[in-house]
Enzyme design. Structure first.
Site, short mmCIF file in Angstrom:
data_model
loop_
_atom_site.label_atom_id
_atom_site.label_comp_id
_atom_site.label_asym_id
_atom_site.label_seq_id
_atom_site.Cartn_x
_atom_site.Cartn_y
_atom_site.Cartn_z
N GLY A 183 43.65 -2.01 -1.22
CA GLY A 183 44.11 -1.12 -0.27
C GLY A 183 45.50 -0.06 -0.79
O GLY A 183 46.02 0.28 0.07
N HIS A 230 37.05 8.03 -6.33
CA HIS A 230 36.28 7.15 -7.04
C HIS A 230 36.95 7.19 -8.55
O HIS A 230 37.19 8.29 -9.11
CB HIS A 230 34.76 7.89 -7.53
CG HIS A 230 33.89 6.95 -8.00
ND1 HIS A 230 33.40 5.54 -7.63
CD2 HIS A 230 33.50 7.25 -9.61
CE1 HIS A 230 32.58 4.99 -8.73
NE2 HIS A 230 32.85 6.04 -9.92
N MET A 244 33.74 -0.35 -0.10
CA MET A 244 32.65 -0.42 -0.98
C MET A 244 31.11 -0.39 -0.46
O MET A 244 30.39 -1.20 -0.51
CB MET A 244 32.89 -1.77 -1.74
CG MET A 244 34.40 -1.68 -2.52
SD MET A 244 34.62 -0.18 -3.47
CE MET A 244 34.05 -0.77 -5.18
C1 GAR Z 1 39.92 2.15 -6.40
O1 GAR Z 1 40.09 2.32 -7.94
C2 GAR Z 1 39.04 3.07 -5.86
O2 GAR Z 1 38.89 4.32 -6.74
C3 GAR Z 1 37.59 2.36 -6.05
O3 GAR Z 1 37.98 0.99 -5.68
C4 GAR Z 1 39.47 0.78 -6.01
C5 GAR Z 1 39.95 0.52 -4.75
O4 GAR Z 1 41.39 0.19 -4.74
N1 GAR Z 1 36.47 2.78 -5.30
C6 GAR Z 1 35.24 2.78 -5.76
O5 GAR Z 1 35.00 2.41 -6.85
C7 GAR Z 1 34.39 3.55 -4.73
N2 GAR Z 1 33.11 3.63 -5.50
P1 GAR Z 1 42.37 0.16 -3.73
O6 GAR Z 1 41.85 -0.78 -2.49
O7 GAR Z 1 43.63 -0.53 -4.29
O8 GAR Z 1 42.72 1.33 -3.12
#
Ligand code: GAR
Length: 220
Positions: free
Chosen positions: A15, A114, A95
């Site tokens: 998050g 992303h 996800m």
């Molecule tokens: C982030 O790096 C986001 O870009 C990625 O998951 C992570 C979530 O981090 N999203 C994807 O890969 C979507 N395809 P967070 O929960 O700390 O924001």
């Protein structure tokens, strides 16, 4: 004066992007207000943080952790978002592949962040994919969500050089700093009605993009 745009966040994990959006919202720098958060993971830190912030939350259960949510679970999220009069949905480490229920409820109003320069390296483990491919630059992308996987029209991107000694973790950490910067900016542009979609192109963000250079890459 026009009504303040209302943002609902969907998150599955840590998050940090949710918190970046929240901080911008609280500082009055988002041009919109975060009004609720939904998750598909009862263990998600994002869900806990949202509760700490006093935000309304909802968590849908599904035995599968990845892929599409069952239609009923997605409809439950739609009902929750609608009950909070959400205008814009922000996926922040959510996800899941977004299905018809959400796409039909919020046409042109779902953003995702992303961790790669799309269209390169969509899907899971984007930072590892970039490293293993031997890319010299990677970065992050905010895009409008369509029915594909990380395939919708691109709103903003930031470039992050790949270093010789990078691991997937060190590259991910540097990319994340930029995610926290471009995601609030993209929301601000959307909320201000500055974006215009023409086919695959999202116009109206170019002056914003040139401002993104203020995060300096630390010297190795
Ligand atoms: C982030 O790096 C986001 O870009 C990625 O998951 C992570 C979530 O981090 N999203 C994807 O890969 C979507 N395809 P967070 O929960 O700390 O924001």
């Amino acid at each position: 004066m026009s009504r303040e745009m209302r943002v609902g966040v969907l998150a599955s994990g840590r998050g940090s992007n949710f918190e970046a959006l929240w901080n911008a919202s609280e500082a009055g720098e988002l041009g919109a207000r975060i009004v609720c958060l939904a998750s598909d993971n009862p263990e998600s830190v994002a869900l806990q943080r949202a509760r700490d912030f006093g935000l309304p939350t909802c968590c849908v259960e599904s035995s599968k952790r990845r892929g599409r949510l069952p239609r009923e679970a997605e409809s439950e999220i739609v009902t929750f978002l609608r009950s909070h009069a959400v205008d814009l949905v922000c996926l922040a480490g959510f996800m899941r592949i977004i299905g018809e229920a959400l796409l039909e409820a919020f046409p042109g109003a779902i953003l995702n962040i992303h961790p790669s320069l799309l269209p390169s390296f969509p899907g899971l483990d984007a930072q590892r994919q970039a490293l293993e491919h031997g890319a010299k630059v990677s970065g992050c992308t905010v895009h409008l969500v369509d029915a594909g996987v990380d395939s919708g029209p691109i709103v903003l991107q930031a470039v992050v050089p790949v270093r010789d000694d990078d691991t997937a973790a060190t590259l991910a950490a540097r990319i994340l700093e930029h995610e926290h910067e471009i995601y609030p900016r993209a929301v601000r542009l959307w909320a201000a009605g500055r974006l215009r979609v023409e086919g695959r192109r999202v116009l109206g963000a170019d002056r914003e993009t040139s401002r993104s250079r203020h995060i300096q890459e630390a010297k190795p």
